[in-house]
Design an enzyme around this catalytic site. Structure first.
Site, PDB file in Angstrom:
ATOM      1  N   HIS A 140      11.431   0.582   4.197  1.00  0.00           N
ATOM      2  CA  HIS A 140      11.056   1.906   4.700  1.00  0.00           C
ATOM      3  C   HIS A 140      12.081   2.301   5.777  1.00  0.00           C
ATOM      4  CE1 HIS A 140       8.554   4.781   7.015  1.00  0.00           C
ATOM      5  NE2 HIS A 140       7.805   4.890   5.950  1.00  0.00           N
ATOM      6  N   ASP A 217       7.658  -6.504   8.636  1.00  0.00           N
ATOM      7  CA  ASP A 217       7.065  -5.163   8.633  1.00  0.00           C
ATOM      8  C   ASP A 217       5.822  -5.250   7.740  1.00  0.00           C
ATOM      9  OD1 ASP A 217       6.232  -2.664   7.903  1.00  0.00           O
ATOM     10  OD2 ASP A 217       8.225  -1.894   7.405  1.00  0.00           O
ATOM     11  N   GLN A 220       2.184  -2.412   5.089  1.00  0.00           N
ATOM     12  CA  GLN A 220       1.472  -2.312   3.801  1.00  0.00           C
ATOM     13  C   GLN A 220       0.743  -3.595   3.425  1.00  0.00           C
ATOM     14  OE1 GLN A 220       1.009   0.457   2.312  1.00  0.00           O
ATOM     15  NE2 GLN A 220       2.599   1.755   3.210  1.00  0.00           N
ATOM     16  N   LYS A 243      -3.419   2.813   8.562  1.00  0.00           N
ATOM     17  CA  LYS A 243      -3.373   2.450   7.138  1.00  0.00           C
ATOM     18  C   LYS A 243      -4.463   1.455   6.779  1.00  0.00           C
ATOM     19  CE  LYS A 243       1.675   2.934   6.900  1.00  0.00           C
ATOM     20  NZ  LYS A 243       1.906   4.207   6.222  1.00  0.00           N
ATOM     21  N   CYS A 381      10.095   7.783   2.314  1.00  0.00           N
ATOM     22  CA  CYS A 381      10.864   7.227   3.435  1.00  0.00           C
ATOM     23  C   CYS A 381      11.617   5.974   3.004  1.00  0.00           C
ATOM     24  CB  CYS A 381       9.966   6.925   4.636  1.00  0.00           C
ATOM     25  SG  CYS A 381       9.123   8.363   5.262  1.00  0.00           S
TER      26      CYS A 381
HETATM   27  N1  7TS Z   1       6.867   0.221   6.935  1.00  0.00           N
HETATM   28  C1  7TS Z   1       6.331   0.407   5.726  1.00  0.00           C
HETATM   29  C2  7TS Z   1       6.528  -0.624   4.659  1.00  0.00           C
HETATM   30  C3  7TS Z   1       5.590   1.564   5.477  1.00  0.00           C
HETATM   31  O1  7TS Z   1       5.055   1.757   4.270  1.00  0.00           O
HETATM   32  C4  7TS Z   1       5.423   2.515   6.502  1.00  0.00           C
HETATM   33  C5  7TS Z   1       4.706   3.817   6.277  1.00  0.00           C
HETATM   34  C6  7TS Z   1       5.975   2.240   7.753  1.00  0.00           C
HETATM   35  C7  7TS Z   1       6.701   1.089   7.936  1.00  0.00           C
HETATM   36  C8  7TS Z   1       5.798   3.154   8.915  1.00  0.00           C
HETATM   37  O2  7TS Z   1       4.461   3.179   9.297  1.00  0.00           O
HETATM   38  P1  7TS Z   1       4.028   4.102  10.525  1.00  0.00           P
HETATM   39  O3  7TS Z   1       2.551   3.892  10.611  1.00  0.00           O
HETATM   40  O4  7TS Z   1       4.766   3.615  11.709  1.00  0.00           O
HETATM   41  O5  7TS Z   1       4.398   5.489  10.150  1.00  0.00           O
HETATM   42  N2  7TS Z   1       4.663   4.243   4.947  1.00  0.00           N
HETATM   43  C9  7TS Z   1       4.296   5.460   4.521  1.00  0.00           C
HETATM   44  C10 7TS Z   1       4.233   5.783   3.179  1.00  0.00           C
HETATM   45  O6  7TS Z   1       4.464   4.992   2.265  1.00  0.00           O
HETATM   46  N3  7TS Z   1       3.865   7.067   3.056  1.00  0.00           N
HETATM   47  O7  7TS Z   1       3.690   7.577   4.277  1.00  0.00           O
HETATM   48  C11 7TS Z   1       3.975   6.583   5.196  1.00  0.00           C
END
Ligand code: 7TS
Length: 426
Positions: A140, A217, A220, A243, A381
């Site tokens: 990401h 990371d 997910q 999430k 992303c």
């Molecule tokens: N890393 C992964 C693997 C992710 O899927 C996401 C967000 C992030 C980092 C960032 O997470 P945040 O909570 O800091 O924003 N992924 C997604 C997605 O797949 N669609 O919208 C956000």
């Protein structure tokens, strides 16, 4: 690409039936799932972007502001003491959920902030010109750009694991990529595009043998499977509350205590200091050292209720349910002519990206939205991965599952994709 099919269709039926029973037991906890979109019952399949919130979490938030609201770590009055106790108790509950000591768990806004914190506070001190930072092409942007910023500043070099045809990480490259120049390997536990679950323990072992650290990371993974960070033995680990049935704006960063202790603060301000004089300051102990300013008290406290809720549902159950529904979804998508599913790694999770002939994923998403079905379309992303996969338009459609989704919802989506196909003559 070939679709993943379970060997015995009969077993698939059983697994999906159990998965549906499980979903139906918990759907009622989520008020939003009762709403309609364009006059149709909402089918929410955008859980990788953010999950929905159960009543228990909404009530906990209301309870905090109704009964407890005060600033933490400063007042001596009753409300402030109670809020501080609840905040620290939440830290313990969240830390226990991933099996780490509370003092190694920093509250951050989200995964993105966790990665930026480490890239900055650890990276600037420990990474120099010519040092290598190892990522993968499936990351990401949150796990690419902070490291690119660090590399730009320090002259470090970024290297990337490639993926195999099935979307799994190409571990055959590990010997070439992990060397005595590698300072840190930063890698997704689960891909938000391919659903691939990466072999973290094997990566950690290789990295540690080479004297490098590992950042996981876990945006997910933590929402979807049991995770034991002590067992993974990684050095840093970040995840996002929103999430995993929690509110936005709160997440967790684990850091090995001896590393957090040697790192400089990320931000300066109240709460992160021991003493301030006109000519300088000393830092507070960990984890406060990394929590400058008034933190997201309400959502941190509710994060404790979030992990209790997920533990009551059972992370094993959630994982089993989603595995069955993922197989079912991929099998049903495979029935549609001209549809390509991306990611067939064994044991993959429920972020399922696909494209339909040359139909733009945004058009597909818009048509599905008119049927009340929420999927995501775009680059997710992960633009480098889109390029690597060679997806038309640099985008895919993506259905992403959670434990409240049922096979009936998948059937509704499949029907809608067929209709979209006819509509656009794809
Ligand atoms: N890393 C992964 C693997 C992710 O899927 C996401 C967000 C992030 C980092 C960032 O997470 P945040 O909570 O800091 O924003 N992924 C997604 C997605 O797949 N669609 O919208 C956000």
């Amino acid at each position: 690409m070939e679709e993943t099919l379970l060997e015995t269709p009969h077993k698939l039926d059983d697994a999906v039936r159990l998965s549906d029973e499980h979903a139906l037991r918990y759907r009622g906890d989520f008020p939003i799932l009762d709403r309609k979109v364009h006059g149709k019952p909402l089918v929410y399949l955008d859980n990788s972007a953010t999950s929905q919130k159960p009543r228990a979490v909404l009530d906990a938030l209301d309870d905090y502001y109704t009964r407890l609201n005060a600033n933490v770590h400063r007042g001596l009055h009753t409300l402030s003491e109670e809020a501080t106790n609840a905040y620290e108790a939440a830290r313990e509950r969240v830390a226990r959920f991933i099996n780490v000591p509370a003092r190694s768990m920093v509250f951050v806004r989200n995964t993105t902030e966790g990665i930026n914190l480490v890239a900055s506070a650890w990276g600037r001190k420990n990474v120099g010109a010519g040092d290598e930072i190892l990522l993968s092409v499936m990351e990401h942007h949150s796990n690419i750009v902070p490291w690119q910023m660090l590399a730009r500043e320090t002259g470090a070099v970024l290297r990337y694991f490639d993926i195999r045809e099935d979307g799994s990480l190409d571990m055959d490259q590990a010997d070439d990529l992990i060397t005595d120049r590698t300072r840190i390997v930063s890698i997704a536990h689960m891909s938000n595009v391919l659903g691939t679950v990466n072999p973290i323990e094997a990566i950690v072992k290789r990295a540690h043998d080479a004297g490098a650290l590992v950042f996981v990371d876990a945006a997910q993974s933590v929402p979807h499977m049991p995770v034991d960070v002590a067992r993974l033995d990684c050095d840093f680990f970040a995840f996002s509350g929103h999430k995993m049935c929690g509110p936005t704006g709160i997440g967790g960063l684990y850091g090995r205590p001896e590393l957090l202790e040697t790192m400089d603060p990320y931000m300066g301000g109240g709460s992160m200091i021991d003493e301030v004089r006109l000519d300088g300051f000393t830092s507070a102990d960990i984890p406060e050292k990394f929590e400058a300013g008034t933190p997201n008290i309400a959502h941190a406290i509710v994060f404790g209720d979030v992990v209790d809720y997920l533990s009551a549902v059972g992370m094993e159950h959630i994982h089993t349910h989603e595995r069955a529904l993922t197989d079912y979804t991929i099998e049903r998508l495979g029935e549609i002519d001209g549809l390509t599913v991306f990611g067939h790694a064994p044991g993959r999770g429920g972020a399922i990206s696909f494209n339909l002939d040359n139909m733009h994923p945004s058009d597909l998403s818009t048509v599905l939205d008119r049927q009340g079905i929420a999927i995501r379309a775009g680059h997710h992303c992960a633009q480098p991965l889109m390029r690597r996969l060679g997806t038309p338009y640099g985008a895919t459609a993506r259905a992403s599952l959670y434990f409240y989704n049922t096979s009936e919802e998948i059937d509704t989506m499949i029907g809608a994709i067929h209709r979209a196909r006819n509509l656009f003559g794809a």
